[in-house]
Design a protein around this motif. Structure first.
Motif, PDB file in Angstrom:
ATOM      1  N   MET A 134      49.393  42.804 117.316  1.00 35.42           N
ATOM      2  CA  MET A 134      50.351  42.849 116.223  1.00 35.42           C
ATOM      3  C   MET A 134      49.731  44.303 115.691  1.00 35.42           C
ATOM      4  O   MET A 134      48.696  44.187 115.053  1.00 35.42           O
ATOM      5  N   ASP A 135      50.776  44.997 115.241  1.00 28.50           N
ATOM      6  CA  ASP A 135      50.540  46.175 114.316  1.00 28.50           C
ATOM      7  C   ASP A 135      50.587  45.872 112.836  1.00 28.50           C
ATOM      8  O   ASP A 135      51.989  45.192 112.568  1.00 28.50           O
ATOM      9  N   ILE A 136      49.916  46.042 112.180  1.00 31.65           N
ATOM     10  CA  ILE A 136      50.031  45.533 110.657  1.00 31.65           C
ATOM     11  C   ILE A 136      50.284  46.813 109.755  1.00 31.65           C
ATOM     12  O   ILE A 136      49.659  47.923 109.837  1.00 31.65           O
ATOM     13  N   ARG A 137      51.266  46.716 109.016  1.00 29.20           N
ATOM     14  CA  ARG A 137      51.768  47.904 108.215  1.00 29.20           C
ATOM     15  C   ARG A 137      51.561  47.511 106.798  1.00 29.20           C
ATOM     16  O   ARG A 137      51.891  46.359 106.365  1.00 29.20           O
ATOM     17  N   GLN A 138      50.852  48.256 106.074  1.00 28.62           N
ATOM     18  CA  GLN A 138      50.515  47.815 104.608  1.00 28.62           C
ATOM     19  C   GLN A 138      51.795  48.539 103.544  1.00 28.62           C
ATOM     20  O   GLN A 138      52.390  49.362 103.906  1.00 28.62           O
ATOM     21  N   PRO A 139      51.955  47.824 102.369  1.00 30.03           N
ATOM     22  CA  PRO A 139      53.040  48.388 101.590  1.00 30.03           C
ATOM     23  C   PRO A 139      52.923  49.580 101.047  1.00 30.03           C
ATOM     24  O   PRO A 139      51.294  50.143 101.107  1.00 30.03           O
ATOM     25  N   ILE A 140      53.666  50.578 101.008  1.00 29.95           N
ATOM     26  CA  ILE A 140      53.632  51.928 100.481  1.00 29.95           C
ATOM     27  C   ILE A 140      54.349  52.197  98.946  1.00 29.95           C
ATOM     28  O   ILE A 140      55.667  51.521  98.796  1.00 29.95           O
ATOM     29  N   HIS A 141      53.566  52.513  98.228  1.00 26.86           N
ATOM     30  CA  HIS A 141      54.282  52.541  96.802  1.00 26.86           C
ATOM     31  C   HIS A 141      55.100  53.923  96.803  1.00 26.86           C
ATOM     32  O   HIS A 141      54.825  54.751  97.512  1.00 26.86           O
ATOM     33  N   SER A 142      56.102  53.804  95.904  1.00 26.38           N
ATOM     34  CA  SER A 142      57.137  54.920  95.895  1.00 26.38           C
ATOM     35  C   SER A 142      56.532  56.136  95.503  1.00 26.38           C
ATOM     36  O   SER A 142      56.967  57.233  96.161  1.00 26.38           O
ATOM     37  N   GLU A 143      55.622  56.198  94.744  1.00 28.09           N
ATOM     38  CA  GLU A 143      54.926  57.328  94.376  1.00 28.09           C
ATOM     39  C   GLU A 143      54.107  57.976  95.531  1.00 28.09           C
ATOM     40  O   GLU A 143      54.017  59.130  95.545  1.00 28.09           O
ATOM     41  N   HIS A 144      53.353  57.274  96.309  1.00 28.54           N
ATOM     42  CA  HIS A 144      52.620  57.612  97.451  1.00 28.54           C
ATOM     43  C   HIS A 144      53.484  57.992  98.718  1.00 28.54           C
ATOM     44  O   HIS A 144      53.207  59.191  98.994  1.00 28.54           O
ATOM     45  N   PHE A 146      56.682  53.863 108.022  1.00 34.62           N
ATOM     46  CA  PHE A 146      58.043  53.256 108.130  1.00 34.62           C
ATOM     47  C   PHE A 146      58.727  53.106 109.423  1.00 34.62           C
ATOM     48  O   PHE A 146      59.583  52.438 109.565  1.00 34.62           O
ATOM     49  N   LEU A 147      58.251  53.814 110.425  1.00 32.53           N
ATOM     50  CA  LEU A 147      59.127  53.615 111.719  1.00 32.53           C
ATOM     51  C   LEU A 147      58.483  52.701 112.940  1.00 32.53           C
ATOM     52  O   LEU A 147      57.201  53.088 112.916  1.00 32.53           O
ATOM     53  N   VAL A 148      59.179  52.018 113.435  1.00 37.03           N
ATOM     54  CA  VAL A 148      58.652  51.199 114.776  1.00 37.03           C
ATOM     55  C   VAL A 148      59.413  51.869 115.803  1.00 37.03           C
ATOM     56  O   VAL A 148      60.449  51.602 115.926  1.00 37.03           O
ATOM     57  N   THR A 155      56.561  42.577 121.449  1.00 28.37           N
ATOM     58  CA  THR A 155      56.069  43.619 120.569  1.00 28.37           C
ATOM     59  C   THR A 155      56.257  42.991 119.105  1.00 28.37           C
ATOM     60  O   THR A 155      57.214  42.245 119.056  1.00 28.37           O
ATOM     61  N   LEU A 156      55.144  43.018 118.175  1.00 32.60           N
ATOM     62  CA  LEU A 156      55.249  42.607 116.765  1.00 32.60           C
ATOM     63  C   LEU A 156      54.683  43.618 115.940  1.00 32.60           C
ATOM     64  O   LEU A 156      53.667  44.129 116.061  1.00 32.60           O
ATOM     65  N   THR A 157      55.489  43.903 114.742  1.00 27.18           N
ATOM     66  CA  THR A 157      54.864  44.456 113.813  1.00 27.18           C
ATOM     67  C   THR A 157      54.968  43.677 112.526  1.00 27.18           C
ATOM     68  O   THR A 157      56.119  43.024 112.041  1.00 27.18           O
ATOM     69  N   TYR A 158      53.896  43.457 111.896  1.00 22.60           N
ATOM     70  CA  TYR A 158      53.817  42.793 110.502  1.00 22.60           C
ATOM     71  C   TYR A 158      53.787  43.693 109.304  1.00 22.60           C
ATOM     72  O   TYR A 158      52.442  44.642 109.057  1.00 22.60           O
ATOM     73  N   SER A 159      54.842  43.635 108.639  1.00 18.41           N
ATOM     74  CA  SER A 159      54.889  44.608 107.198  1.00 18.41           C
ATOM     75  C   SER A 159      54.358  43.553 106.260  1.00 18.41           C
ATOM     76  O   SER A 159      54.971  42.534 106.061  1.00 18.41           O
ATOM     77  N   GLN A 160      53.403  44.021 105.318  1.00 20.52           N
ATOM     78  CA  GLN A 160      53.040  43.191 104.320  1.00 20.52           C
ATOM     79  C   GLN A 160      54.132  43.292 103.253  1.00 20.52           C
ATOM     80  O   GLN A 160      53.923  42.625 102.193  1.00 20.52           O
TER      81      GLN A 160
END
Length: 278
Positions: A1-11, A24-26, A36-41
């Motif tokens: 599983m692909d883990i994606r962390q949250p991204i702040h708008s300023e980042h 942002f892209l899978v 296939t699995l992508t886990y977005s926090q």
């Protein structure tokens, strides 16, 4: 599983093309006889694709380690839409026959889920969104005829499209997951324009029905700090609540949208004036 962390708008403002695509892209959604699995926090959504060809596919026991539960859907609900050939989905002994452009809702608490294709020559492609759920609702199949349709846009603005709302309160109860499919008419290229955000929920866009050499330019970012992604066939974009989510293609296309968050009011949007975009 692909883990994606949250991204702040300023980042997000500081990211280059590779950085935007990484967060942002899978890109790879379907693989033969696999999941296939992508886990977005961001709101804990899981996005994925299931493509059974020569054998059935199931949720493996190892997935539960990512959810901290004894089995994968113990405290999760799942919605899927079939964009391929005919499929069979068996949920705790109950079989659902799923044709092209049909959806299935699986309520939380489902233990044994098995996915298979009716024909290996025309395999199913099951795109799914999965979200945390505190209540269990009945499993239900939704056909295209049963989805709640809404036609918007005009040929003059190149955005004539029909929105098929599969998993919405008017069709069936869910805990928080909303899903549907938007199909653009021939000659129309724009989606979700004029654009909007909705701080109450995030969204994932999955683009398909595109030729191999076609692309959608997906607009994201804050309304006054827009960015873009070049998206190919059967790829998805994770859209945070602070981001717009509009696009324009080199041809007509179809996309599946899934939303997770605090409310289920489809039209609860913060519209952005065209003059505000930068």
């Amino acid at each position: 599983m692909d883990i994606r962390q949250p991204i702040h708008s300023e980042h997000a403002r500081t990211l280059d093309t590779d950085g935007l695509r990484r967060h942002f892209l899978v890109e790879d959604m379907f693989a033969a006889d696999a999941m296939t699995l992508t886990y977005s926090q961001i709101d804990r959504i899981i996005v994925g694709g299931i493509m059974p060809v020569g054998k059935s596919v199931t949720f493996g026991e190892s997935l539960a380690k990512h959810t901290g539960t004894s089995y994968f859907l113990e405290r999760r609900e799942l919605g899927l839409i079939n964009i391929g050939g005919a499929a069979k989905v068996v949920v705790d002994g109950t079989t659902f026959d799923l044709g092209p452009r049909e959806a299935l809702y699986i309520g939380s608490g489902a233990k044994a889920v098995e996915f298979s294709s009716v024909s290996a020559q025309a395999p199913a492609k099951l795109y799914f969104n999965c979200a945390p759920a505190h209540t269990s609702y009945p499993h239900k199949k939704v056909t295209l005829a049963e989805a709640s349709p809404e036609t918007l846009g005009a040929p003059e603005t190149s955005n004539r499209r029909t929105i098929y709302k599969f998993l919405v309160p008017d069709v069936l109860p869910t805990c928080q997951l909303l899903m549907g499919m938007t199909q653009l008419e021939k000659g129309s290229l724009w989606n979700t324009m004029p654009c909007h955000t909705h701080d109450r929920r995030m969204e994932v866009y999955f683009y398909f029905d595109m030729n191999p050499d076609a692309a959608v330019i997906h607009l994201l970012g804050e309304p006054t700090e827009t960015r873009h992604l070049v998206v190919r066939n059967e790829q998805a974009v994770i859209s945070p609540s602070w981001s717009i989510h509009s696009g324009v293609g080199t041809q007509a296309y179809t996309f599946i949208w899934g939303m997770v968050g605090e409310n289920q009011v489809f039209k609860d949007m913060d519209h952005v004036a065209m003059t505000t975009l930068r």
